[in-house]
Design a protein around this motif. Sequence first.
Motif, PDB file in Angstrom:
ATOM      1  N   MET A   1     -15.690  37.361  10.129  1.00 61.49           N
ATOM      2  CA  MET A   1     -15.423  38.655   9.492  1.00 61.49           C
ATOM      3  C   MET A   1     -13.964  39.043   9.723  1.00 61.49           C
ATOM      4  O   MET A   1     -13.445  38.926  10.848  1.00 61.49           O
ATOM      5  N   SER A   2     -13.272  39.492   8.688  1.00 58.86           N
ATOM      6  CA  SER A   2     -11.860  39.799   8.791  1.00 58.86           C
ATOM      7  C   SER A   2     -11.633  41.148   9.460  1.00 58.86           C
ATOM      8  O   SER A   2     -12.548  41.974   9.579  1.00 58.86           O
ATOM      9  N   PHE A   3     -10.387  41.390   9.872  1.00 60.07           N
ATOM     10  CA  PHE A   3     -10.028  42.685  10.435  1.00 60.07           C
ATOM     11  C   PHE A   3     -10.381  43.793   9.442  1.00 60.07           C
ATOM     12  O   PHE A   3     -10.950  44.823   9.824  1.00 60.07           O
ATOM     13  N   HIS A   4     -10.069  43.587   8.184  1.00 59.30           N
ATOM     14  CA  HIS A   4     -10.243  44.628   7.170  1.00 59.30           C
ATOM     15  C   HIS A   4     -11.718  44.988   6.996  1.00 59.30           C
ATOM     16  O   HIS A   4     -12.073  46.170   6.902  1.00 59.30           O
ATOM     17  N   SER A   5     -12.593  43.982   6.959  1.00 59.56           N
ATOM     18  CA  SER A   5     -14.015  44.271   6.760  1.00 59.56           C
ATOM     19  C   SER A   5     -14.613  44.928   8.004  1.00 59.56           C
ATOM     20  O   SER A   5     -15.447  45.840   7.886  1.00 59.56           O
ATOM     21  N   MET A   6     -14.207  44.486   9.185  1.00 54.80           N
ATOM     22  CA  MET A   6     -14.687  45.139  10.412  1.00 54.80           C
ATOM     23  C   MET A   6     -14.227  46.592  10.453  1.00 54.80           C
ATOM     24  O   MET A   6     -14.986  47.499  10.821  1.00 54.80           O
ATOM     25  N   TRP A   7     -12.965  46.802  10.103  1.00 54.54           N
ATOM     26  CA  TRP A   7     -12.405  48.156  10.127  1.00 54.54           C
ATOM     27  C   TRP A   7     -13.161  49.063   9.148  1.00 54.54           C
ATOM     28  O   TRP A   7     -13.515  50.199   9.491  1.00 54.54           O
ATOM     29  N   ALA A   8     -13.418  48.552   7.969  1.00 58.74           N
ATOM     30  CA  ALA A   8     -14.127  49.350   6.959  1.00 58.74           C
ATOM     31  C   ALA A   8     -15.551  49.664   7.409  1.00 58.74           C
ATOM     32  O   ALA A   8     -16.081  50.751   7.122  1.00 58.74           O
ATOM     33  N   GLU A   9     -16.175  48.746   8.114  1.00 55.90           N
ATOM     34  CA  GLU A   9     -17.541  48.952   8.582  1.00 55.90           C
ATOM     35  C   GLU A   9     -17.612  50.023   9.666  1.00 55.90           C
ATOM     36  O   GLU A   9     -18.537  50.831   9.712  1.00 55.90           O
ATOM     37  N   LEU A  10     -16.621  50.044  10.542  1.00 58.01           N
ATOM     38  CA  LEU A  10     -16.613  51.001  11.649  1.00 58.01           C
ATOM     39  C   LEU A  10     -16.106  52.372  11.219  1.00 58.01           C
ATOM     40  O   LEU A  10     -16.468  53.394  11.825  1.00 58.01           O
ATOM     41  N   LEU A  11     -15.311  52.425  10.183  1.00 61.37           N
ATOM     42  CA  LEU A  11     -14.594  53.644   9.801  1.00 61.37           C
ATOM     43  C   LEU A  11     -15.475  54.881   9.617  1.00 61.37           C
ATOM     44  O   LEU A  11     -15.098  55.965  10.069  1.00 61.37           O
ATOM     45  N   VAL A  92     -11.370  46.326  17.573  1.00 61.30           N
ATOM     46  CA  VAL A  92     -11.442  45.544  16.337  1.00 61.30           C
ATOM     47  C   VAL A  92     -10.440  44.389  16.379  1.00 61.30           C
ATOM     48  O   VAL A  92     -10.755  43.252  16.009  1.00 61.30           O
ATOM     49  N   SER A  93      -9.234  44.669  16.859  1.00 60.75           N
ATOM     50  CA  SER A  93      -8.201  43.626  16.941  1.00 60.75           C
ATOM     51  C   SER A  93      -8.606  42.515  17.890  1.00 60.75           C
ATOM     52  O   SER A  93      -8.244  41.348  17.689  1.00 60.75           O
ATOM     53  N   ALA A  94      -9.356  42.851  18.944  1.00 60.23           N
ATOM     54  CA  ALA A  94      -9.800  41.832  19.897  1.00 60.23           C
ATOM     55  C   ALA A  94     -10.731  40.833  19.221  1.00 60.23           C
ATOM     56  O   ALA A  94     -10.566  39.608  19.374  1.00 60.23           O
ATOM     57  N   PHE A  95     -11.710  41.336  18.475  1.00 55.55           N
ATOM     58  CA  PHE A  95     -12.608  40.420  17.753  1.00 55.55           C
ATOM     59  C   PHE A  95     -11.839  39.626  16.698  1.00 55.55           C
ATOM     60  O   PHE A  95     -12.065  38.419  16.517  1.00 55.55           O
ATOM     61  N   ALA A  96     -10.910  40.305  16.000  1.00 56.45           N
ATOM     62  CA  ALA A  96     -10.131  39.622  14.957  1.00 56.45           C
ATOM     63  C   ALA A  96      -9.218  38.561  15.564  1.00 56.45           C
ATOM     64  O   ALA A  96      -9.014  37.493  14.962  1.00 56.45           O
ATOM     65  N   ALA A  97      -8.660  38.828  16.735  1.00 55.93           N
ATOM     66  CA  ALA A  97      -7.790  37.847  17.401  1.00 55.93           C
ATOM     67  C   ALA A  97      -8.593  36.618  17.813  1.00 55.93           C
ATOM     68  O   ALA A  97      -8.106  35.480  17.713  1.00 55.93           O
ATOM     69  N   LEU A  98      -9.822  36.839  18.283  1.00 61.52           N
ATOM     70  CA  LEU A  98     -10.673  35.698  18.628  1.00 61.52           C
ATOM     71  C   LEU A  98     -10.971  34.860  17.388  1.00 61.52           C
ATOM     72  O   LEU A  98     -10.931  33.623  17.434  1.00 61.52           O
ATOM     73  N   ASP A  99     -11.257  35.528  16.267  1.00 60.24           N
ATOM     74  CA  ASP A  99     -11.480  34.795  15.009  1.00 60.24           C
ATOM     75  C   ASP A  99     -10.243  33.991  14.636  1.00 60.24           C
ATOM     76  O   ASP A  99     -10.354  32.836  14.177  1.00 60.24           O
ATOM     77  N   GLU A 100      -9.073  34.586  14.801  1.00 59.66           N
ATOM     78  CA  GLU A 100      -7.821  33.896  14.490  1.00 59.66           C
ATOM     79  C   GLU A 100      -7.656  32.638  15.333  1.00 59.66           C
ATOM     80  O   GLU A 100      -7.287  31.572  14.819  1.00 59.66           O
ATOM     81  N   LEU A 101      -7.957  32.750  16.618  1.00 63.14           N
ATOM     82  CA  LEU A 101      -7.803  31.592  17.503  1.00 63.14           C
ATOM     83  C   LEU A 101      -8.798  30.496  17.163  1.00 63.14           C
ATOM     84  O   LEU A 101      -8.464  29.305  17.205  1.00 63.14           O
ATOM     85  N   ARG A 102      -9.997  30.875  16.853  1.00 59.97           N
ATOM     86  CA  ARG A 102     -10.976  29.864  16.442  1.00 59.97           C
ATOM     87  C   ARG A 102     -10.546  29.181  15.151  1.00 59.97           C
ATOM     88  O   ARG A 102     -10.743  27.968  14.985  1.00 59.97           O
ATOM     89  N   GLY A 103      -9.939  29.958  14.257  1.00 64.66           N
ATOM     90  CA  GLY A 103      -9.420  29.373  13.031  1.00 64.66           C
ATOM     91  C   GLY A 103      -8.287  28.401  13.283  1.00 64.66           C
ATOM     92  O   GLY A 103      -8.103  27.443  12.522  1.00 64.66           O
ATOM     93  N   ARG A 104      -7.539  28.625  14.353  1.00 67.17           N
ATOM     94  CA  ARG A 104      -6.457  27.708  14.725  1.00 67.17           C
ATOM     95  C   ARG A 104      -6.978  26.461  15.436  1.00 67.17           C
ATOM     96  O   ARG A 104      -6.220  25.523  15.680  1.00 67.17           O
TER      97      ARG A 104
END
Length: 405
Positions: A1-11, A92-104
Motif C-alpha cells: 500500500m502506498s503512502f498516499h493510499s494509507m494517508w487517505a485511509e487514515l485521514l 504512515v511514513s514508517a510503514f511506507a519506508a518499510l515498503d520502500e525498502l522491501r521494494g529495493r
Amino acid sequence: MSFHSMWAELLPVGRSPASGGYRRYAWTGADADCRTWFQEQAEARGLALETDRNGNQWAWLGDPAAGNAVVTGSHLDSVPDGGAFDGPLGVVSAFAALDELRGRGARFTRPVGIVNFGDEEGARFGLACVGSRLTAGALTVEQAHRLTDGDGITLPQAMESAGYDPDALGPDPERLARIGAFVELHVEQGRALDLSGDRIGIASAIWPHGRWRFDFRGEANHAGTTRLADRHDPMLSYAETVLAARREAELAGAVATFGKIGVEPNGVNAVPSLVRGWLDSRAADQASLDTVVTGIEKAARAYAAAHGVDLDVVRESFTPVVEFDHALRDELARILGTGTELRVPVLGTGAGHDAGILSGRVPTAMLFVRNPTGVSHSPAERAAEDDCVAGVIALADVLEGLACT
C-alpha cells in the motif's frame, strides 16, 4: 500500500466536520479506530503486532528479542482540533519506508520496529507523552493513576472502558533494552525548513519546556450591581498576566502562551471567583526559560495584589533540554548526504516528542519534513505531497543505513 493510499485511509478518522480538525483523544472511539488502522497495516505486511503494558503498539519485522533493534514511528492521537500531520505523518511514513525498502530488496541485519505511542499529546488527561513516559519510567504508576480528564474520568477508568488493563501500567526496561536506535519522523512545527528551502531536516535538540497552572482567586459578585472599586476580579489579574507573558518571552527570545483557561462561576453576569490559566513556556536554554517564567510569576503576583486577588502557581510538568544522541545524529547526516545533493540542515525545536522522552534510555534522533506555513496544532497544518514522499525516502535511506547490509 502506498503512502498516499494509507494517508487517505487514515485521514477521516477522528475528524470533526465542524472544525475540520482532529479529536483523536486517548482511549476514545477515535483512538480505537486509529489503533485498528495500525493493526491492519501491521498484519497486511506480515509484521508481528504487540501492545505493551502501557498501551503502546509495536509492529516488528524480525525478532525484537535479538536486541539492537532499529525502531521508528510516532503517535496517532491529536490535540483538540489538531492537524492531520502531527504524529500520523511519522507512523504512515514508517510503514511506507518499510515498503520502500522491501521494494529495493533490502536485506535486514537488525530487527526493525514501528511504534504508535499512546496519548502523546496529553489532550485528555493534561500530560503529554503518557505512553512513552510510563515506558521509560519518567511517569510513575501512582502519578498515572491520578490523571483525570475534564469529566472526572481517571486514566485507569478510561483504559478499562477501552478494554485495556490499567493494573499492568509501569516501566518497561526490558522492552527499551531491545532498542539500539529510535528515529522519529515528524512534520516540522515551525518554518525553519521553509525559510531555508530544504525539504528535510535533522533535529539537534528539544528546548526545555513546561506547563504551569496559575490560579487567580477573587470574589464572585453581581456584574451589574458591584462597583468597579469594590471588585476583587481575578480576570483582570489574569488578563494582565497574559500580556506580561508576551513581554517576558519577547525579551528572552523565547515563547510563552496561555492557551487554556477555566472560569468560575463562568456566568456572563457574574464577576468571577476563580480564573485558572495554564501557561506553556519554552526556550532555547534553561536560563532563558527560568527568566521568562520567573518574570511572569512576579508580574502575576503584583497584579493579583493590586486587585485584592490570591494567586497560586503550580508547575504541572517540566522537561529539561534534550540533546539527541550526537553519534546517531551524525550518522543520519552521513547517510542522507552520501551520494546525493540533498542538504539536510540540523535544527532545534521547541516542541516535545516521544523521541525526547526516550532519549535518556536509548539513542534517539529525529527527522523533520518541511511545513510551508509553520502552522501546527491546527487544521491549517500542512505538508506538500512531494515533501512527504521525500520524507519517506529519507527515512527509508536511514533505516537501510542502520538496519541493512
